[in-house]
Design an enzyme around this catalytic site. Structure first.
Site, PDB file in Angstrom:
ATOM      1  N   SER A  77      12.957  55.576  27.186  1.00 34.75           N
ATOM      2  CA  SER A  77      11.873  56.521  27.490  1.00 34.75           C
ATOM      3  C   SER A  77      12.127  57.954  27.008  1.00 34.75           C
ATOM      4  O   SER A  77      11.191  58.753  26.987  1.00 34.75           O
ATOM      5  CB  SER A  77      11.605  56.550  28.988  1.00 34.75           C
ATOM      6  OG  SER A  77      10.877  55.421  29.358  1.00 34.75           O
ATOM      7  N   LYS A  80       9.799  59.056  24.411  1.00 35.23           N
ATOM      8  CA  LYS A  80       8.414  59.448  24.711  1.00 35.23           C
ATOM      9  C   LYS A  80       8.198  60.948  24.498  1.00 35.23           C
ATOM     10  O   LYS A  80       7.122  61.386  24.118  1.00 35.23           O
ATOM     11  CB  LYS A  80       8.065  59.081  26.163  1.00 35.23           C
ATOM     12  CG  LYS A  80       8.023  57.574  26.421  1.00 35.23           C
ATOM     13  CD  LYS A  80       7.925  57.285  27.910  1.00 35.23           C
ATOM     14  CE  LYS A  80       7.853  55.794  28.198  1.00 35.23           C
ATOM     15  NZ  LYS A  80       7.981  55.481  29.627  1.00 35.23           N
ATOM     16  N   TYR A 204       5.640  51.253  19.732  1.00 36.99           N
ATOM     17  CA  TYR A 204       6.229  51.705  21.006  1.00 36.99           C
ATOM     18  C   TYR A 204       7.556  50.983  21.277  1.00 36.99           C
ATOM     19  O   TYR A 204       8.553  51.601  21.647  1.00 36.99           O
ATOM     20  CB  TYR A 204       5.209  51.475  22.133  1.00 36.99           C
ATOM     21  CG  TYR A 204       5.775  51.744  23.505  1.00 36.99           C
ATOM     22  CD1 TYR A 204       5.965  53.054  23.955  1.00 36.99           C
ATOM     23  CD2 TYR A 204       6.151  50.695  24.334  1.00 36.99           C
ATOM     24  CE1 TYR A 204       6.506  53.290  25.211  1.00 36.99           C
ATOM     25  CE2 TYR A 204       6.688  50.935  25.590  1.00 36.99           C
ATOM     26  CZ  TYR A 204       6.872  52.230  26.021  1.00 36.99           C
ATOM     27  OH  TYR A 204       7.423  52.473  27.247  1.00 36.99           O
ATOM     28  N   TYR A 256      10.401  60.489  36.335  1.00 34.12           N
ATOM     29  CA  TYR A 256       9.444  59.615  37.016  1.00 34.12           C
ATOM     30  C   TYR A 256       9.181  60.050  38.449  1.00 34.12           C
ATOM     31  O   TYR A 256       9.099  61.239  38.719  1.00 34.12           O
ATOM     32  CB  TYR A 256       9.901  58.156  36.918  1.00 34.12           C
ATOM     33  CG  TYR A 256      10.003  57.787  35.471  1.00 34.12           C
ATOM     34  CD1 TYR A 256       8.850  57.661  34.723  1.00 34.12           C
ATOM     35  CD2 TYR A 256      11.216  57.665  34.845  1.00 34.12           C
ATOM     36  CE1 TYR A 256       8.915  57.400  33.373  1.00 34.12           C
ATOM     37  CE2 TYR A 256      11.286  57.393  33.489  1.00 34.12           C
ATOM     38  CZ  TYR A 256      10.137  57.262  32.772  1.00 34.12           C
ATOM     39  OH  TYR A 256      10.189  57.023  31.457  1.00 34.12           O
ATOM     40  N   VAL A 274      15.628  53.781  30.649  1.00 31.81           N
ATOM     41  CA  VAL A 274      16.188  52.650  31.402  1.00 31.81           C
ATOM     42  C   VAL A 274      17.488  52.087  30.830  1.00 31.81           C
ATOM     43  O   VAL A 274      18.104  51.229  31.464  1.00 31.81           O
ATOM     44  CB  VAL A 274      15.192  51.476  31.574  1.00 31.81           C
ATOM     45  CG1 VAL A 274      14.207  51.745  32.668  1.00 31.81           C
ATOM     46  CG2 VAL A 274      14.524  51.119  30.278  1.00 31.81           C
TER      47      VAL A 274
HETATM   48  O1  DON Z   1       8.529  50.295  28.193  1.00 34.48           O
HETATM   49  C1  DON Z   1       9.518  50.187  28.892  1.00 34.48           C
HETATM   50  O2  DON Z   1       9.462  49.723  30.023  1.00 34.48           O
HETATM   51  C2  DON Z   1      10.843  50.649  28.330  1.00 34.48           C
HETATM   52  N1  DON Z   1      10.882  50.447  26.927  1.00 34.48           N
HETATM   53  C3  DON Z   1      11.049  52.112  28.572  1.00 34.48           C
HETATM   54  C4  DON Z   1      11.028  52.482  30.034  1.00 34.48           C
HETATM   55  C5  DON Z   1      11.944  53.572  30.398  1.00 34.48           C
HETATM   56  O3  DON Z   1      12.907  53.901  29.762  1.00 34.48           O
HETATM   57  C6  DON Z   1      11.665  54.179  31.703  1.00 34.48           C
HETATM   58  N2  DON Z   1      12.809  54.858  32.166  1.00 34.48           N
HETATM   59  N3  DON Z   1      13.189  55.259  33.138  1.00 34.48           N
END
Ligand code: DON
Length: 331
Positions: A77, A80, A204, A256, A274
């Site tokens: 993330s 993003k 994405y 978050y 994540v």
């Molecule tokens: O889309 C997803 O769920 C993961 N590729 C990225 C989510 C993420 O890193 C959220 N982090 N805390």
């Protein structure tokens, strides 16, 4: 003589700070057992749950690094933030903000609830999955590789090398993408997506799979600390207004549904992923001049054991300790 003693002081300070950070990493490593590896993307479960590493790069040229700093991991993330920056650079800030809002959700990063219950016209912010997928659809290019090119070029400029894609993470993510696909279909109904849904999702998944190190995250954090300016060359790598907005989003939405607590107890813009990465950015601050990194720094943390919100358990505690000990808060 004066120059010589300044160098000596700098060396002593560096050694002193290094010892502190080594101790803190040793201490906070035990908190890795409070968390769990992300398992909904199976490839992420292969990480070492006890890993913890940190790199701090200062505007004054000082670098402190400690713990597991040689491990590379997928950016997840944290990407993003840069997809948002590149979309704003390519399409203009107001164009992007007409399609994604800047409000924190207080919900999990992959929540579908608001899309369904509030029948919103645009996703809440670019750092939750719904907003990020929308932003990715705005990137220039017809194919996923063309769309990614802007992000790769920006990374290459900031990092001095072009990062690789972790194909195994990408495939793992694509194969288990039920929730992101569900979000994608809600967005199709809302009408905010500007590219084909399959191409958008593929882009994405790839952007989340870009391979980085804690040092890379620190360098990315440093350029944001400087409002997009490369202090070495004076070049405006990211337009200042866009870099500032990215920091606002990191502060209000970057961790978050733990963003409020992180702002209160750590007080610096940061973005987690994540895979266990956190990119934090400490702008120059005007306080007691004996405090370290007064001139600003970027911080990259790696600690793949996560709390319920998806943030690194040990990483957050380590950052909180450093921020309070060195008074890094922007407030
Ligand atoms: O889309 C997803 O769920 C993961 N590729 C990225 C989510 C993420 O890193 C959220 N982090 N805390």
């Amino acid at each position: 003589m004066v120059q010589g003693s300044t160098n000596l002081n700098t060396e002593l300070t560096q050694e002193w700070l290094q010892n502190y950070v080594d101790d803190w990493v040793k201490f906070y490593r035990k908190h890795t057992t409070d968390g769990k590896l992300a398992s909904y993307i199976p490839q992420l479960e292969k990480a070492d749950p006890n890993a913890l590493g940190i790199v701090i790069i200062g505007n004054n040229g000082m670098t402190i690094q400690s713990g597991d700093i040689d491990t590379t991991f997928s950016i997840q993330s944290v990407s993003k933030v840069f997809a948002f920056i590149v979309a704003c650079m390519q399409r203009g800030m107001s164009y992007v903000l007409n399609r994604v809002d800047v409000e924190p959700t207080g919900e999990a990063f992959n929540s579908i609830m608001h899309l369904e219950m509030k029948k919103i016209e645009k996703p809440f912010n670019p750092l939750v999955n719904a907003g990020a997928i929308t932003v990715t659809s705005l990137l220039e290019g017809k194919t996923s590789d063309e769309k990614l090119e802007g992000i790769f070029q920006l990374f290459e400029k900031i990092l001095g090398h072009r990062p690789e894609l972790d194909i195994e993470v990408y495939e793992s993510e694509r194969e288990t993408s039920i929730r992101n696909r569900a979000i994608g279909y809600f967005l199709l109904e809302t009408g905010v997506l500007e590219s084909d849904l399959e191409i958008t999702l593929e882009t994405y998944f790839k952007q989340c799979s870009i391979e980085v190190s804690a040092e890379d995250l620190a360098r990315l954090g440093l350029i944001l600390a400087n409002d997009g300016i490369d202090r070495m060359t004076g070049e405006e790598v990211i337009p200042t207004q866009i870099a500032r907005l990215a920091k606002v989003l990191m502060l209000t939405c970057g961790m978050y549904d733990a963003s409020g607590k992180f702002a209160a107890y750590v007080g610096i813009p940061a973005k987690s992923g994540v895979s266990g990465g956190i990119m934090a950015t400490v702008p120059p601050r005007a306080r007691d001049e004996l405090l370290p990194f007064m001139d600003g720094c970027g911080i990259g943390v790696y600690g793949p054991a996560l709390d319920k919100q998806g943030n690194s358990t040990a990483g957050i505690r380590l950052l909180r300790h450093i921020a309070s000990h060195w008074d890094l808060s922007i407030f």
